[in-house]
Design an enzyme around this catalytic site. Structure first.
Site, PDB file in Angstrom:
ATOM      1  N   LYS A 133       0.425  -1.125  -0.131  1.00 27.76           N
ATOM      2  CA  LYS A 133       0.156   0.209  -0.423  1.00 27.76           C
ATOM      3  C   LYS A 133       1.285   1.326   0.080  1.00 27.76           C
ATOM      4  O   LYS A 133       1.823   1.187   0.426  1.00 27.76           O
ATOM      5  CB  LYS A 133      -1.004   0.151   1.527  1.00 27.76           C
ATOM      6  CG  LYS A 133      -1.910   1.939   1.588  1.00 27.76           C
ATOM      7  CD  LYS A 133      -2.075   0.973   2.967  1.00 27.76           C
ATOM      8  CE  LYS A 133      -3.009   2.368   3.397  1.00 27.76           C
ATOM      9  NZ  LYS A 133      -2.382   3.700   3.175  1.00 27.76           N
ATOM     10  N   THR A 144       3.336   7.641   2.619  1.00 28.89           N
ATOM     11  CA  THR A 144       3.224   6.014   3.756  1.00 28.89           C
ATOM     12  C   THR A 144       3.249   4.595   2.753  1.00 28.89           C
ATOM     13  O   THR A 144       2.644   4.668   2.000  1.00 28.89           O
ATOM     14  CB  THR A 144       1.810   5.543   4.621  1.00 28.89           C
ATOM     15  OG1 THR A 144       1.806   7.074   5.526  1.00 28.89           O
ATOM     16  CG2 THR A 144       2.068   4.731   5.280  1.00 28.89           C
ATOM     17  N   ASN A 355      -3.118  16.504  -2.440  1.00 25.34           N
ATOM     18  CA  ASN A 355      -2.413  16.667  -1.132  1.00 25.34           C
ATOM     19  C   ASN A 355      -2.577  18.231  -0.170  1.00 25.34           C
ATOM     20  O   ASN A 355      -3.122  18.582   1.067  1.00 25.34           O
ATOM     21  CB  ASN A 355      -0.633  17.438  -0.908  1.00 25.34           C
ATOM     22  CG  ASN A 355      -0.244  16.007  -1.150  1.00 25.34           C
ATOM     23  OD1 ASN A 355      -0.435  14.498   0.026  1.00 25.34           O
ATOM     24  ND2 ASN A 355       0.179  16.106  -2.621  1.00 25.34           N
ATOM     25  N   THR A 360      -6.776  14.889   6.609  1.00 23.32           N
ATOM     26  CA  THR A 360      -6.251  14.079   7.517  1.00 23.32           C
ATOM     27  C   THR A 360      -7.448  13.925   9.015  1.00 23.32           C
ATOM     28  O   THR A 360      -7.862  15.501   9.219  1.00 23.32           O
ATOM     29  CB  THR A 360      -4.504  14.327   8.352  1.00 23.32           C
ATOM     30  OG1 THR A 360      -5.284  14.758   9.098  1.00 23.32           O
ATOM     31  CG2 THR A 360      -3.778  13.454   7.626  1.00 23.32           C
TER      32      THR A 360
END
Lengths: 360, 360
Positions: A133, A144, A355, A360
């Protein structure tokens, strides 16, 4: 996007004896999205990992390290949609409760994306399969990287920490999307020991070398796929630095080029901007580098030597290379025999869009 | 763009005795553009500089270093539109010929942008005036920083190299637009000695300290203006790191935040994205940093402590801070008494546009 065309073919994925994969929806961020992967391991499987160096190491990473140190790992649970990072003690408690719940829950249908290889070791067929991932692969999530590579090879548990480091060093540690290091980056190596080979117990032996080569090939495939699928990527870029005194200085120069926003926006614009590449080499931090003795190539075209533009170079040549979706920048330092390769992608409007809009 | 509203006021610029400025059009890149600045210095002026650490140091920078070492500098010529970097021996020859031509050409009308201050030293009024060319200030050019600060103070030539380094360390060395280091970055300090003060000859004396403070104030103003005018900037960001063991670790953490494309796109989006700021602190490379004992503030709002989100923090508070055009991120490390401040800007669509469309 053309950059993704050569990503690994999911149809080529081979099952690894002793490993079962399951995917489910837990409604973590969006209802109905398949946001949970469970990897179930046969008894006796060896597991080792390398993890983010970030001081804000996320709770699941901290817990995973603890569990790996205890040994006897039977399942790995991976989620997307919530990093559980910067969450203090409460985050750790929640990660622990999740692990307890998994212990009662095993078994569902396998499906995922990945890369597989097979190799013969001492007369046994060893299978290696990896899934990952990464940036944009499932969802943009701080770029990530989560990589899981499993093999059915039998290998002494004492060799696992060294093996996972060596494989990471030529694969996941050679890819960058934007230079940020996530709180969750993890690479886990699993060896179930069910292939029937004599246990690999010697770091210097042929069996170790053959297994490491197969694992590395799979991990490199996954790492490259992360750069190909980088946020907003339109080009896949390989930066190869050769002829250095040691691997560290080669990697330092390769990363300076691969991380430069100026170089990456030039690639997005298909602009053979020599000045930006030379400047990145110059500021990489190799303080005794003699810029008059190195060469720079774009694809097969020599573009710079003797401290400046190569006499033979025409801008039409550079423009032709830059039009491709898959571009190699090669720097030959001529001061030793070490080399390093780093993979990245270009920097587009969509990088900013993804982005800036991601919360988040 | 609101970010530029607080840039220095050109009307406040004071002449420095012994310095004359001229601007001209040489048609370097575009016809009619004023692309040349000439700074003429009175006999006896002291000049010192600090320059790019880039190994691909541009030809004019190499030549300037040679001339400063020889002393007796009478003029500085600055151009835009051509970096003369990565141009080898031919570039050096051309830079030298340009200097020879200037030697016959002095004298034209003064006009430029800059910052001025006055200070009393030993009963004499000392004037300090600085001008700069930076990212987007005149033209986007690899975020090249060229800073020139002149004073009429009399100072011993032996003190000049130390003084220029100390001033650069708190000003031009604390600003970043995209983390790239140009082949041409230069900061030049000029002291004409015409103010009538007793020559400053003691590094530990009050005169040196007062002069350094005035020079630093001017240089900081110029450095901040570079970040305010960064390519595509919509926000001016101050990153202040306090309570560190030494200045180096504070600067390391401040730069990790200020350079992160993920942090900078979040600022562009006015998104109080804690995770990205914490992650940048965590990967800054301070390996023994305890993330549980530090605090992070956005403006005056405590947003993170004890390894995670502060209990008192609400997202509405963070969103209010992020709407401003001028934002302070403050990190309190609680492990010492050192601090460092770095200035930067956000990362917008226009950053990509400007740098993708710009051709060297």
């Amino acid at each position: 996007m053309p950059v993704n065309l050569s990503a690994p073919d999911p149809a080529s994925l081979l099952p690894v004896a002793g490993v079962r994969l399951g995917i489910a929806s837990a409604g973590i961020k969006k209802p109905g999205r398949r946001d949970i992967t469970l990897i179930e391991l046969a008894p006796g499987s060896r597991v080792a990992g390398v993890f983010t160096q970030n001081r804000f190491c996320a709770a699941p990473v901290a817990l995973c390290k603890q569990h790996l140190a205890q040994g006897d790992i039977r399942a790995l649970l991976i989620n997307t949609g919530n990093a559980n990072a910067g969450t203090g003690e409460e985050g750790l408690r929640r990660a622990r409760r999740t692990c307890e719940a998994v212990a009662q829950l095993m078994g569902c249908a396998a499906e995922t994306k990945g890369v597989s290889r097979q190799v013969q070791i001492g007369g046994s067929t060893i299978t290696v399969t990896g899934i990952a991932k990464g940036s944009g692969m499932i969802h943009p999530n701080m770029a990530t990287m989560l990589g899981y590579v499993a093999t059915d090879a039998a290998i002494a548990p004492g060799l696992m920490p060294q093996l996972v480091k060596e494989v990471a060093d030529v694969s996941f540690n050679c890819v960058t999307v934007d230079g940020d290091t996530s709180t969750n980056d993890s690479f886990i190596l699993i060896a179930t020991g069910q292939a029937g080979n004599a246990e690999i117990a010697d770091l210097a032996g042929a069996g170790y070398a053959a297994l490491k080569a197969a694992l590395s090939e799979v991990a490199i495939g996954l790492a490259q796929a992360m750069a190909r699928d980088g946020e907003g990527a339109t080009k896949f870029i390989t930066v190869a630095v050769e002829g250095g005194r040691d691997r560290a200085e080669c990697k330092q120069i390769a990363y300076a080029i691969a991380r430069s926003p100026l170089v990456k926006t030039a690639f997005f614009a298909s602009d053979p901007n020599l000045g930006r590449i030379l400047a990145a080499i110059g500021y990489a931090g190799v303080t005794d580098l003699d810029v008059n003795t190195l060469q720079v190539y774009l694809g097969d075209v020599l573009v710079a030597e003797q401290g400046g533009r190569a006499a033979s170079y025409t801008e039409a040549q550079g423009a032709a290379v830059m039009k491709e979706a898959d571009i190699v920048v090669r720097v030959v330092l001529n001061r030793g025999h070490a080399n390093a390769t780093v993979w990245t992608c270009d920097f587009s409007y969509d990088y900013v869009k993804i982005n800036a809009e991601y919360r988040t």
